[in-house]
Design a protein around this motif. Sequence first.
Motif, mmCIF file in Angstrom:
data_model
loop_
_atom_site.group_PDB
_atom_site.id
_atom_site.type_symbol
_atom_site.label_atom_id
_atom_site.label_comp_id
_atom_site.label_asym_id
_atom_site.label_seq_id
_atom_site.Cartn_x
_atom_site.Cartn_y
_atom_site.Cartn_z
ATOM 1 N N LEU A 1 0.828 -1.207 0.000
ATOM 2 C CA LEU A 1 0.000 0.000 0.000
ATOM 3 C C LEU A 1 0.864 1.259 0.000
ATOM 4 C CD1 LEU A 1 -2.814 -0.951 2.557
ATOM 5 C CD2 LEU A 1 -2.945 -0.944 0.055
ATOM 6 N N ILE A 2 1.933 1.225 0.757
ATOM 7 C CA ILE A 2 2.852 2.368 0.808
ATOM 8 C C ILE A 2 3.592 2.492 -0.521
ATOM 9 C CG2 ILE A 2 4.899 3.307 1.946
ATOM 10 C CD1 ILE A 2 3.837 1.981 4.548
ATOM 11 N N GLU A 3 4.023 1.356 -1.074
ATOM 12 C CA GLU A 3 4.707 1.376 -2.368
ATOM 13 C C GLU A 3 3.817 1.972 -3.451
ATOM 14 O OE1 GLU A 3 5.715 -2.735 -2.819
ATOM 15 O OE2 GLU A 3 7.448 -2.596 -1.477
ATOM 16 N N GLU A 4 2.546 1.581 -3.464
ATOM 17 C CA GLU A 4 1.606 2.114 -4.451
ATOM 18 C C GLU A 4 1.389 3.611 -4.250
ATOM 19 O OE1 GLU A 4 -1.925 -0.270 -3.989
ATOM 20 O OE2 GLU A 4 -0.892 -2.093 -4.667
ATOM 21 N N PHE A 5 1.261 4.028 -3.010
ATOM 22 C CA PHE A 5 1.074 5.447 -2.712
ATOM 23 C C PHE A 5 2.280 6.262 -3.191
ATOM 24 C CE2 PHE A 5 1.951 8.966 0.266
ATOM 25 C CZ PHE A 5 0.850 9.769 -0.011
ATOM 26 N N LEU A 6 3.476 5.786 -2.891
ATOM 27 C CA LEU A 6 4.680 6.514 -3.262
ATOM 28 C C LEU A 6 4.956 6.474 -4.766
ATOM 29 C CD1 LEU A 6 7.006 5.478 -0.303
ATOM 30 C CD2 LEU A 6 5.854 7.687 -0.657
ATOM 31 N N ALA A 7 4.400 5.499 -5.467
ATOM 32 C CA ALA A 7 4.604 5.388 -6.914
ATOM 33 C C ALA A 7 3.736 6.370 -7.702
ATOM 34 C CB ALA A 7 4.313 3.956 -7.371
ATOM 35 N N GLU A 8 2.731 6.935 -7.065
ATOM 36 C CA GLU A 8 1.861 7.889 -7.763
ATOM 37 C C GLU A 8 2.667 9.143 -8.100
ATOM 38 O OE1 GLU A 8 -1.758 8.657 -5.601
ATOM 39 O OE2 GLU A 8 -2.091 6.515 -5.268
ATOM 40 N N PRO A 9 2.614 9.553 -9.378
ATOM 41 C CA PRO A 9 3.410 10.721 -9.783
ATOM 42 C C PRO A 9 2.888 12.015 -9.146
ATOM 43 C CG PRO A 9 2.012 9.964 -11.587
ATOM 44 C CD PRO A 9 1.837 8.990 -10.468
#
Length: 180
Positions: free
Chosen positions: A145-153
Amino acid sequence: MEKEWDIVEVLRHSRHDWLNKLQLIKGNLDLNRIDRAKAVIDEIIIEAQHESKLSNLRMPLFASLLLKANWENPSFKLEYEVLQDPEAYQIKEELMTNWTRLLFQCLNNAIEIFQENHLSITIDPQSQGIRFFFDFSGIIIKSHLIEEFLAEPNQYLNIEVKDFSKSELALEVFIPFQNK
């Protein structure tokens, strides 16, 4: 959806926090632990100084988010520090506030509740903008979930991951001033 806080609710929560602090001081005095009571008072003074600096950032939405965070995010304890009083520069406050709110929501969903989860935010106003350091320690059970959040441009925030493990997350976020 963000909860709307009226003045009575804010005062009720604030009064509750102050009563807890006073009980901690009184309890230590009753146990004749004068040094611990003094240490609690010193912690309260430092916390009030950071709260004052936060209020002086001229970022009322962001300040409000941090001031209410421990009432709204029961999965982690938030502490913050403002390193210096900034000059009156403007940043995209709404952008930073919304990003931080989303980070809080992400953490609430990604960490193990009822554990010693702690988030520290250090705010460092500099000549070109403001740096925000987010340091989380606790138990991360859904790192994806954190990885997905941080991957958002995000074109306005310069976000750098300094450390990320099952027990830590360290981020540095820089947002430039809009004008001088």
